[in-house]
Design a protein around this motif. Structure first.
Motif, PDB file in Angstrom:
ATOM      1  N   GLN A  44       0.817  -1.214   0.000  1.00 44.90           N
ATOM      2  CA  GLN A  44       0.000   0.000   0.000  1.00 44.90           C
ATOM      3  C   GLN A  44       0.851   1.266   0.000  1.00 44.90           C
ATOM      4  OE1 GLN A  44      -2.617  -1.873   3.282  1.00 44.90           O
ATOM      5  NE2 GLN A  44      -3.914  -0.271   2.431  1.00 44.90           N
ATOM      6  N   PHE A  84      -0.001  -3.465 -10.701  1.00 47.66           N
ATOM      7  CA  PHE A  84      -1.381  -3.702 -10.285  1.00 47.66           C
ATOM      8  C   PHE A  84      -2.267  -4.295 -11.381  1.00 47.66           C
ATOM      9  CE2 PHE A  84      -0.005   0.060  -7.725  1.00 47.66           C
ATOM     10  CZ  PHE A  84       0.051  -0.583  -6.502  1.00 47.66           C
ATOM     11  N   THR A  87      -4.009  -7.760  -9.958  1.00 43.49           N
ATOM     12  CA  THR A  87      -4.038  -8.075  -8.533  1.00 43.49           C
ATOM     13  C   THR A  87      -5.449  -8.224  -7.972  1.00 43.49           C
ATOM     14  OG1 THR A  87      -4.022  -5.740  -7.955  1.00 43.49           O
ATOM     15  CG2 THR A  87      -1.884  -6.838  -8.128  1.00 43.49           C
ATOM     16  N   GLU A 123      -6.699  -2.351 -10.755  1.00 43.65           N
ATOM     17  CA  GLU A 123      -6.177  -2.982 -11.971  1.00 43.65           C
ATOM     18  C   GLU A 123      -6.130  -1.997 -13.131  1.00 43.65           C
ATOM     19  OE1 GLU A 123      -7.794  -6.676 -13.131  1.00 43.65           O
ATOM     20  OE2 GLU A 123      -7.394  -7.654 -11.215  1.00 43.65           O
ATOM     21  N   TYR A 170      -0.278 -12.657  -7.643  1.00 43.97           N
ATOM     22  CA  TYR A 170      -0.659 -12.880  -6.254  1.00 43.97           C
ATOM     23  C   TYR A 170      -2.162 -12.656  -6.144  1.00 43.97           C
ATOM     24  CZ  TYR A 170       4.323 -12.719  -5.206  1.00 43.97           C
ATOM     25  OH  TYR A 170       5.672 -12.986  -5.181  1.00 43.97           O
ATOM     26  N   GLY A 227      -4.776 -11.095  -4.717  1.00 37.94           N
ATOM     27  CA  GLY A 227      -5.052  -9.956  -3.860  1.00 37.94           C
ATOM     28  C   GLY A 227      -6.291 -10.134  -3.018  1.00 37.94           C
ATOM     29  N   THR A 269      -6.422 -10.519   1.290  1.00 37.72           N
ATOM     30  CA  THR A 269      -7.075  -9.478   2.077  1.00 37.72           C
ATOM     31  C   THR A 269      -8.476  -9.880   2.551  1.00 37.72           C
ATOM     32  OG1 THR A 269      -7.788  -8.461  -0.010  1.00 37.72           O
ATOM     33  CG2 THR A 269      -5.780  -7.606   1.019  1.00 37.72           C
ATOM     34  N   ASN A 295       2.203 -17.423  -1.785  1.00 34.75           N
ATOM     35  CA  ASN A 295       1.425 -16.847  -0.697  1.00 34.75           C
ATOM     36  C   ASN A 295       2.162 -17.097   0.613  1.00 34.75           C
ATOM     37  OD1 ASN A 295      -1.202 -15.465  -0.212  1.00 34.75           O
ATOM     38  ND2 ASN A 295      -1.508 -17.156   1.228  1.00 34.75           N
TER      39      ASN A 295
END
Length: 580
Positions: A178, A282, A285, A289, A310, A312, A316, A352
Motif C-alpha cells: 500500500q 497492479f 491483482t 487494476e 498474487y 489480492g 485481504t 502466498n
C-alpha cells in the motif's frame, strides 16, 4: 481422394532402471512464435521448453546478506543442489540490487558483481538456467525511517539524497504494498525516476550497462549460455499518473524505459537474450487494476511478457479456499496478453504467505493454472483449451528462512519461503513436496498440444489436511479412470518432430513403479543434469501426434487387462481430440 488412416499401437512401459539418456540442453531457450497456442521458448535443438523454478531470494533485500541471495558461495552451492535434487527445478530468478552495484554515483562495486557471479555459477554448473533480476520494492530502503513499520530496497542512498522527499508515512496500511499508493515519499521518488529527474534514470541505465558487460566478460561461456535474459525492473509502479490511465502511463513512461534498457543489453553483448519486461504491478491483482501493456504494439521475441501473480482478494478479504480451477482464468490472462504482444509468457513471481492455512492449496491451484488454463474437472473433455504450459519461478527459496537478524522473516514480515534449514543443516521443504516436485514437460520435440498433472498434494502442512483429486478421469474413460484413481499422474499430448521429449519425473515416481501408456516405443529415464537423485523421463517419438499417460503406481497392482483397456481408451481419446 483416398484417405490414409494412421493407426497407433500403444505400448505400456514399466520403467525398471536409469539409463544414460540424452544430454540436457546447454544453451538458454529463446522465445519464438512457433507455438500452437502462441509464442513459446525453444532450445537450440528446436524443442519447446518449459522453465520451472524459484526466486533466489528475498534475502537479497537485506544488508545482512550483502544485498545478494546468499551469504557465501558455499550457501549458494547448498541451495542449488537441494533445489535440483528436491524439485528438479531448471530455472531461477536471481536477484541483484542497484544499491549493491552502484553504492556511489560514479562507482561500480565489481567485488559485489564477482560475488554474484560466484553464486550464479553454482546454479548454472548444475544445469539450471538463470534470469537476472534488478529487484526493487518501494524503490529504496533509504526512503524509510529506522523505526518505520516498513522498508524498501533498490535505489542507493545517493539517489535519494539527490531529491527532496517528505518524511515517509503510509497511514493505515495493512500490507506493505500500500506504500505504492499512500506513501508520498515513495511515490515522489518513483515519479522522479520515470521522468529522469536529476539524471537518475540515466545513472541506472549506465550502471546496468556496466553490469551486463562485466557479467558477459567474467562468466564462462557455458555459464553465460545458461543466462536466459534480464528483468530490468521488478514490479514497476507509476508514482503518479498525472490524470491519465495506467495503460497510458505504460506507453508514455514504462515502454521507453524498457526500450532504453534493451539498447543497453545490445551494447553489452546481450543482443541474443530477451528482456523479461513486467507490466504495471497492479494489472492483475484484483485491486487498482490498470495496464498490462494492453495498448502498446506487439513487442516481439526480443522481449518476454513477464508477469507476477498474487491473489489480492484472498490475501485481504476473500475467506474462501482455493480449489480446482481457481486460477485458470488468471493464468489465461497472462497467456492471452503474451499472445497479443507476440511473445512468450513467463510468471516470475507467485505464491502466498506460509502463515496462512490456505496457502498449500493456493499454491497447488496456481501451478495447476499454469499447467493448463482449464479446471481439472473439464480437462479430459476439452484438453486443447488448456493452452500454453506456462514457465515460472515461484516466490521464493530462502535457506535463511526463520533465521534472519533483520526484522521480520526476511523483509516486511513476509514469510513466503518454501524451504528452511533444519537443525542438521539440511534444506527441507516447508510445503508438501508433491506441490513443489512436479511432473512437467521440460523439453518437447515438436509442439505441446495439451498437458495436465494431478499431484494429490494435501491441503495442510506436514502431511496434514485433506487429499482430493482435481484431475479425475471421466466415467466415459473407465479403464483410465481405474488406472489413475487415487494416484498421481500426468498426460502430455504433442505433435512430434525428430528428437527427444523430456519430462521431469518427481521423486515420488520411482522408476520401477512408474507406468507409461504411450504410442512411443523408446521410453527410458535418465538423471537430471547436476543431480544424483532427480530423474527425467525420455521419449523418442518422431513425426505425428503422440500421447503419454504417466502414472505413479507405487503401492498398487495393475493388471494386464487394465493396461490393455487403458491403451485403447487413450488412443481413441487422442484421435478424437487431436486428429493427425
Amino acid at each position: 481422394m483416398a484417405v490414409t488412416r494412421r493407426i497407433f499401437t500403444f505400448s505400456v512401459v514399466v520403467l525398471l532402471g536409469v539409463t544414460a539418456g540424452a544430454a540436457a540442453p546447454a544453451a538458454a531457450p529463446l522465445p519464438t512464435t512457433q507455438g500452437v497456442y502462441g509464442a513459446v521458448f525453444r532450445d537450440d535443438r528446436g524443442r519447446e521448453i518449459v522453465l520451472r523454478g524459484f526466486n533466489v531470494a528475498g534475502s537479497a533485500k537485506l544488508t545482512e546478506n550483502g544485498l545478494l541471495p546468499f551469504r557465501s558461495r558455499a550457501d549458494a552451492a547448498t541451495s542449488a543442489q537441494a533445489m535440483r535434487d528436491l524439485t528438479g527445478a531448471n530455472a531461477i530468478r536471481f536477484l541483484i540490487s542497484w544499491e549493491g552495484v552502484q553504492p556511489a554515483r560514479h562507482t561500480i562495486d565489481y567485488g559485489y558483481l564477482d560475488r554474484a557471479i560466484e553464486q550464479i555459477r553454482e546454479f548454472t554448473d548444475r544445469g539450471i538456467h538463470v534470469l537476472v533480476d534488478y529487484h526493487q520494492d518501494l524503490y529504496s530502503a533509504h526512503l524509510f525511517d529506522d523505526d518505520s513499520w516498513y522498508d524498501g530496497d533498490g535505489a542507493p542512498k545517493w539517489v535519494i539524497d539527490a531529491g527532496d522527499y517528505p518524511d515517509e508515512f503510509c497511514g493505515i496500511c495493512f500490507l506493505w504494498g500500500q506504500n505504492m499508493q499512500n506513501n508520498a515519499a515513495v511515490r515522489e521518488a518513483m515519479y522522479d525516476f520515470w521522468r529522469n529527474e536529476y539524471g537518475v534514470q540515466d545513472a541506472f541505465l549506465d550502471q546496468a550497462g556496466a553490469t551486463m558487460r562485466y557479467l558477459r566478460q567474467r562468466l564462462p561461456a557455458a555459464a553465460f549460455d545458461r543466462i536466459v535474459g534480464f528483468d530490468p525492473f521488478n514490479e514497476p509502479f507509476d508514482g503518479g499518473l498525472d490524470g491519465g490511465t495506467g495503460a497510458e502511463w505504460e506507453r508514455r513512461w514504462l515502454l521507453p524505459f524498457y526500450q532504453r534498457f534493451r539498447a543497453r543489453m545490445d551494447e553489452a553483448g546481450w543482443a541474443a537474450k530477451p528482456a523479461y519486461v513486467e507490466p504495471l504491478v497492479f494489472w492483475n491483482t484484483g485491486f487498482f487494476e490498470q495496464g498490462g501493456l494492453s495498448t502498446i504494439a506487439p513487442l516481439g521475441t526480443r522481449y518476454v511478457f513477464n508477469s507476477h501473480y498474487y491473489d489480492g482478494a484472498r490475501i485481504t478479504l476473500d475467506p474462501t479456499p482455493a480449489g480446482d480451477g481457481t486460477y485458470a482464468a488468471a493464468m489465461n490472462r497472462v497467456r492471452d496478453r503474451a499472445r497479443t504482444l507476440a511473445t512468450a509468457p513467463f510468471v516470475s513471481e507467485f505464491g502466498n504467505s506460509l502463515h496462512s492455512d490456505r496457502t498449500p492449496w493456493m499454491v497447488r491451484a496456481m501451478y495447476q493454472g499454469m499447467d493448463a488454463g482449464v479446471p481439472g474437472a473439464s480437462w479430459w473433455g476439452a484438453p486443447a483449451s488448456g493452452g500454453t504450459v506456462l514457465s515460472n519461478t515461484m516466490w521464493h527459496w530462502d535457506i535463511y528462512s526463520g533465521r534472519h537478524a533483520e526484522p521480520g522473516d526476511g523483509w516486511n514480515g513476509e514469510d513466503h519461503s518454501v524451504v528452511a534449514v533444519d537443525a542438521a543443516g539440511t534444506v527441507v521443504p516447508r510445503l508438501d513436496r508433491r506441490v513443489l516436485d512436479r511432473l512437467f514437460p521440460t523439453a518437447v520435440a515438436g509442439s505441446t498440444l495439451a498437458f495436465a498433472y494431478e499431484d494429490l498434494a494435501r491441503s495442510g502442512y506436514g502431511g496434514a489436511g485433506q487429499q482430493q483429486a482435481w484431475l479425475a478421469a471421466p466415467q466415459s474413460l473407465p479403464a483410465i479412470r481405474a488406472l489413475t484413481a487415487g494416484r498421481q499422474y500426468g498426460v502430455l499430448v504433442w505433435r512430434g518432430t525428430a528428437g527427444t521429449t523430456e519430462l521431469h519425473l518427481p521423486a515420488s515416481f520411482a522408476p520401477a513403479t512408474t507406468t507409461v501408456v504411450t504410442d512411443v516405443t523408446a521410453v527410458t529415464t535418465a538423471l537430471e543434469e547436476g543431480s544424483a537423485t532427480a530423474r527425467r523421463l525420455l521419449l523418442d517419438a518422431g513425426a505425428g501426434v503422440h500421447a503419454a499417460l504417466v502414472v505413479n503406481t507405487t503401492g498398487g497392482t495393475v493388471t494386464a487387462a487394465q493396461l490393455a483397456a487403458a491403451q485403447r481408451e487413450l488412443a481413441t481419446w487422442r484421435t478424437r481430440h487431436f486428429p493427425s
